[in-house]
Motif scaffolding. Structure first.
Motif: not given
Lengths: 216, 216
Positions: B76-82, B116-124, B126-129, B134-140
């Protein structure tokens, strides 16, 4: 799948050790992984001048073998020539520093690196910063044994354990070996420390499999 | 080697798609990779409450299957429970967000994520941070299609291509799919964009092979 693990130094003992380490990733012959040394390059990549000296040879070797392989692993912890080699081929080219540290991100909150020397550590620091992975780095501790002596040193195991303990004390949850010459003590170090110890050649070769699989 | 790919949602179509995607990493049967869904969990992990709701089920499933596998991939792209699951087993547990992004580091200077959505992007975000990537992230860029509709949407391919083009324009050199429901358009998107497009389930499963190989 066919992967070339390219050892930029000219010491065939390093390549032989890599060849042994990646054996589990051949899955009984289903994957071809060839480990070769360059010729005419330094016996150990020790200094910045050594790193510079193998940039062209790494690119030339990959250009010459491009058709024969699906992905390339540059097996020097300086990621020597990786950026340039990506201009030579559109196939995946991975370096064992970035690849090994990337793998380590998945094995613990912070990684530690066992460096060959204080001097090598400076080059690695620049590299880790350029990969933007410093924030996950707990520390880097050297064994201070010349790369060319690495394979036969009687003091290497003891110094690796000592460096590993210093890294764990700094918060490292996973340790990455900073030289293919350290591979033979990976299992011992992992037992002593009780945390994962990654041979970056193995980690990066596995990532190359993923890059090939993902391009189907 | 035996890997469990655990799909935290209860939609078996997602797991079937993963099963197909990881086939090249089975190397003709040399590697066992099982892809299963949980039962009793949401059909799609869409909201933060959904993420929270599957924390325990993910850990319970891994605890129940611990002896049967050498490594676990939480798909799951939220790394849920990892993070929690790593307290349940000493075997490698990898999440497809961290694993996919780690793999992407080796395929380009900066990655982009199709959310998937604007909302999912917010959770992602936080996760990428929290992964310090984040420093290697061009965008979402989102496709704004509900996860439960992802597998059958007629608009998905077009929206993925559009999102991918926006990411490339922002400097992404590699694109990571932010949902297993997008897998079926990976090849199309890669052709359209001309840069690597990673299915993080495949990338992370390959990294799991490396983690197992390195623990010999």
């Amino acid at each position: 799948m066919r992967i070339l693990v390219l050892n930029p130094n000219s010491n065939p003992e390093f390549s032989a050790q890599m060849d042994k380490a990646v054996e589990p990733l051949r899955f009984g012959g289903a994957v071809r992984i060839d480990c070769i040394s360059l010729t005419g390059t330094p016996l150990g990549i020790e200094t910045q001048r050594d790193i510079d000296a193998v940039l062209d040879p790494v690119c030339d070797a990959i250009a010459a073998k491009e058709a024969e392989y699906d992905a390339f692993v540059v097996a020097c912890f300086a990621d020597t020539g990786v950026a340039s080699a990506r201009e030579v081929t559109s196939k995946p080219v991975l370096g064992i520093c970035e690849g090994g540290l990337s793998a380590a991100l998945n094995a613990g909150e912070r990684f530690g690196v066992i460096s060959t020397s204080n001097e090598a550590r400076n080059a690695e620091l620049r590299l880790i910063r350029s990969h933007a992975l410093m924030e996950r780095c707990a520390g880097m501790e050297p064994v201070n044994i010349p790369v060319v002596e690495m394979m036969h040193s009687n003091e290497l195991a003891e110094r690796m354990v000592s460096a590993g303990r210093r890294l764990a004390a700094q918060g490292a949850e996973v340790v990455v070996l900073g030289c293919a010459g350290m591979t033979r003590h990976q299992a011992l170090l992992q037992d002593e420390l009780g945390i994962p110890v990654l041979d970056p050649v193995v980690s990066t070769a596995a990532m190359a499999l993923g890059a090939i699989a993902g391009r189907g």
